[in-house]
Scaffold this active site. Structure first.
Site, PDB file in Angstrom:
ATOM      1  N   GLU A  88      27.802  41.078  26.299  1.00 11.41           N
ATOM      2  CA  GLU A  88      29.123  41.472  25.770  1.00 11.41           C
ATOM      3  C   GLU A  88      30.009  42.021  26.875  1.00 11.41           C
ATOM      4  O   GLU A  88      29.564  42.811  27.707  1.00 11.41           O
ATOM      5  CB  GLU A  88      28.905  42.542  24.681  1.00 11.41           C
ATOM      6  CG  GLU A  88      29.903  42.469  23.572  1.00 11.41           C
ATOM      7  CD  GLU A  88      29.724  41.187  22.747  1.00 11.41           C
ATOM      8  OE1 GLU A  88      30.518  40.253  22.956  1.00 11.41           O
ATOM      9  OE2 GLU A  88      28.813  41.133  21.914  1.00 11.41           O
ATOM     10  N   THR A  99      31.070  40.421  29.269  1.00 14.32           N
ATOM     11  CA  THR A  99      30.637  39.835  30.540  1.00 14.32           C
ATOM     12  C   THR A  99      31.399  38.552  30.847  1.00 14.32           C
ATOM     13  O   THR A  99      31.465  38.137  31.991  1.00 14.32           O
ATOM     14  CB  THR A  99      29.131  39.514  30.502  1.00 14.32           C
ATOM     15  OG1 THR A  99      28.859  38.858  29.259  1.00 14.32           O
ATOM     16  CG2 THR A  99      28.288  40.763  30.612  1.00 14.32           C
ATOM     17  N   ASP A 100      31.976  37.907  29.807  1.00 16.69           N
ATOM     18  CA  ASP A 100      32.568  36.570  30.054  1.00 16.69           C
ATOM     19  C   ASP A 100      33.728  36.609  31.045  1.00 16.69           C
ATOM     20  O   ASP A 100      33.831  35.770  31.935  1.00 16.69           O
ATOM     21  CB  ASP A 100      32.923  35.822  28.751  1.00 16.69           C
ATOM     22  CG  ASP A 100      33.976  36.478  27.876  1.00 16.69           C
ATOM     23  OD1 ASP A 100      34.369  37.642  28.166  1.00 16.69           O
ATOM     24  OD2 ASP A 100      34.404  35.836  26.895  1.00 16.69           O
ATOM     25  N   GLY A 134      35.928  39.561  13.844  1.00 19.62           N
ATOM     26  CA  GLY A 134      35.210  39.440  15.113  1.00 19.62           C
ATOM     27  C   GLY A 134      34.214  38.294  15.117  1.00 19.62           C
ATOM     28  O   GLY A 134      33.303  38.268  15.938  1.00 19.62           O
ATOM     29  N   SER A 180      37.319  33.419  14.148  1.00 20.93           N
ATOM     30  CA  SER A 180      38.010  32.429  13.300  1.00 20.93           C
ATOM     31  C   SER A 180      39.082  31.700  14.111  1.00 20.93           C
ATOM     32  O   SER A 180      39.334  30.512  13.887  1.00 20.93           O
ATOM     33  CB  SER A 180      38.639  33.109  12.083  1.00 20.93           C
ATOM     34  OG  SER A 180      39.544  34.104  12.497  1.00 20.93           O
ATOM     35  N   ASP A 232      34.149  32.573  23.147  1.00 25.33           N
ATOM     36  CA  ASP A 232      34.307  32.140  21.757  1.00 25.33           C
ATOM     37  C   ASP A 232      34.604  30.644  21.670  1.00 25.33           C
ATOM     38  O   ASP A 232      34.036  29.928  20.838  1.00 25.33           O
ATOM     39  CB  ASP A 232      35.437  32.934  21.082  1.00 25.33           C
ATOM     40  CG  ASP A 232      35.245  34.437  21.242  1.00 25.33           C
ATOM     41  OD1 ASP A 232      34.132  34.857  21.598  1.00 25.33           O
ATOM     42  OD2 ASP A 232      36.221  35.168  21.029  1.00 25.33           O
ATOM     43  N   TYR A 239      41.109  46.341  25.294  1.00 19.63           N
ATOM     44  CA  TYR A 239      40.432  45.191  25.911  1.00 19.63           C
ATOM     45  C   TYR A 239      41.033  44.914  27.288  1.00 19.63           C
ATOM     46  O   TYR A 239      40.317  44.758  28.280  1.00 19.63           O
ATOM     47  CB  TYR A 239      40.601  43.983  24.987  1.00 19.63           C
ATOM     48  CG  TYR A 239      39.868  42.717  25.393  1.00 19.63           C
ATOM     49  CD1 TYR A 239      38.553  42.496  24.986  1.00 19.63           C
ATOM     50  CD2 TYR A 239      40.487  41.737  26.161  1.00 19.63           C
ATOM     51  CE1 TYR A 239      37.874  41.334  25.335  1.00 19.63           C
ATOM     52  CE2 TYR A 239      39.829  40.577  26.520  1.00 19.63           C
ATOM     53  CZ  TYR A 239      38.524  40.377  26.105  1.00 19.63           C
ATOM     54  OH  TYR A 239      37.866  39.225  26.454  1.00 19.63           O
TER      55      TYR A 239
END
Ligand code: GLA
Length: 380
Positions: free
Chosen positions: A34, A36-37, A123, A126, A171, A220
């Site tokens: 999490e 990390t992307d 989360g 969608s 995602d 974020y």
């Protein structure tokens, strides 16, 4: 009637014909890896059995006409005259059309019907599901080769630059490359993927706290900035390039907050790679322990958990059938994910729901998930 049937039946009623293509693109839950992307690191999500469906056929002009069974307004625009509107489902569709055309793809118009069952705003991605359903539909009606990681990148570009949300690649990638029965380890720098089988005898359970927090975007973006500052301190492109040994040797020179943020990312990358090995070895205890450690790191070092997330994770940890549990996704609210022994899953759901409601006065939503394939043309 299933969602698949609903979109097909509505299409038939509306157009007096069968749809040419039926498209499905899933939401996701992240098992581990999490925040990390956007540090060029590793994530290990699975595509879930909740998705956006589109039943469509090509048009001879450049119009997009999509009736939604979820929203009152249809999605309607021309591929040659697109302008940004207010944030709504149609902006995701337009954004993908823009990103594909900007990359040089010649797109055809299409018409049809869409519907989804990925809960919005919880989360479970969608928006990525809608983006990948759109990209897969454009590829089908326009006769484009389907290059899943490339389409994921263009969908992320749509979200970053058209919709204006500064998300990473996780995602969109998992909605594109998911595989039934597997979690997928994604290297967010190279976009190389590797599957890891979900352990036998247990379920992945999503625990939605039923809380949403505003300010997620600014928190974020602040985390991203802190990670970039830390990477600059270590003289590397991204925190992915810092080993634990380098970190330990130099971390005392960092300010407290930057040190904590970097420590989360560096240890989370290690946990994610270890989790894949645990899955390959069928070691569910070890996988669960890594998930628990991930939660603690997200809570204490990355500071993206919340009272509600901590409460639902604590309720999961307290159940004897739980191998591991952690918050999942961006944080500050939304969902946790737990790995639960299958024969006790019913009792787990009951007990965690009751305990969480008593502690917080929120009523959680609980989904027992299956890992599914990424964006596909179901029939043609
Ligand atoms: C959100 C973003 C992802 C990722 C996660 C945190 O879901 O969309 O790109 O950064 O947060 O792991």
């Amino acid at each position: 009637m299933s969602i698949q049937q609903q979109v097909v039946e509505t299409f038939k009623t509306q157009y007096q014909a069968e749809p040419t293509f039926l498209i499905r693109a899933p939401g996701r839950v992240n098992l581990i890896g999490e925040h990390t992307d956007y540090n060029d690191g590793f994530v290990m999500p699975l595509a879930i059995d909740r998705a956006v469906w589109m039943a469509v056929r090509a048009r001879d002009d450049d119009q997009i006409m999509l009736k939604s069974l979820d929203f009152a307004d249809p999605i309607q625009f021309s591929l040659s005259q697109m302008s940004k509107g207010t944030a709504s489902p149609s902006e995701y569709v337009k954004g993908v059309a823009w990103a594909l055309q900007d990359a040089g793809y010649a797109l055809r118009g299409f018409e049809g019907v869409m519907k989804g069952d990925v809960p919005i705003g919880s989360g479970l991605s969608s928006s990525a599901a809608l983006e990948l359903a759109t990209a897969r539909t454009f590829a089908a009606v326009s006769g484009l080769a389907w290059d899943a990681p490339h389409m994921a990148r263009l969908s992320q570009k749509a979200e970053n630059q058209w919709v204006g949300v500064n998300c990473g690649i996780m995602d969109q990638m998992i909605s594109a490359v998911g595989q039934a029965g597997y979690a997928v380890l994604i290297d967010c720098r190279s976009l190389a993927t590797d599957t890891a089988p979900l352990p036998q005898g247990c379920y992945v359970v999503v625990l939605d706290t039923a809380t949403r927090r505003g300010l997620v975007d600014s928190a974020y973006n602040e985390r991203r900035q802190q990670c970039e500052n830390a990477a600059a301190f270590f003289g590397v492109k991204a925190l992915r390039d810092v080993t634990s040994a380098t970190f330990e040797a130099q971390a005392h020179e960092l300010d407290e907050v930057t040190r904590q943020r970097a420590r989360h990312v560096i240890t989370e990358n290690e946990r994610t790679l270890a989790a894949k090995n645990a899955m390959l070895a069928g070691d569910v205890q070890q996988l669960g322990a890594l998930m628990n450690a991930s939660h603690i790191s997200l809570r204490d070092d990355f500071a993206v958990s919340s009272v509600a997330l901590d409460a639902i994770v604590a309720a999961a940890w307290a159940h004897p059938a739980c191998y591991g549990a952690r918050m999942t996704g961006a944080g500050f609210g939304g969902c946790a994910v737990a790995l639960v022994k299958s024969d006790a899953v019913h009792d787990f759901v009951q007990q965690v729901s009751t305990e969480y409601s008593q502690r917080t006065h929120y009523t959680p939503q609980v989904y027992v998930c299956q890992a599914t394939d990424g964006a596909t043309v179901v029939t043609s």
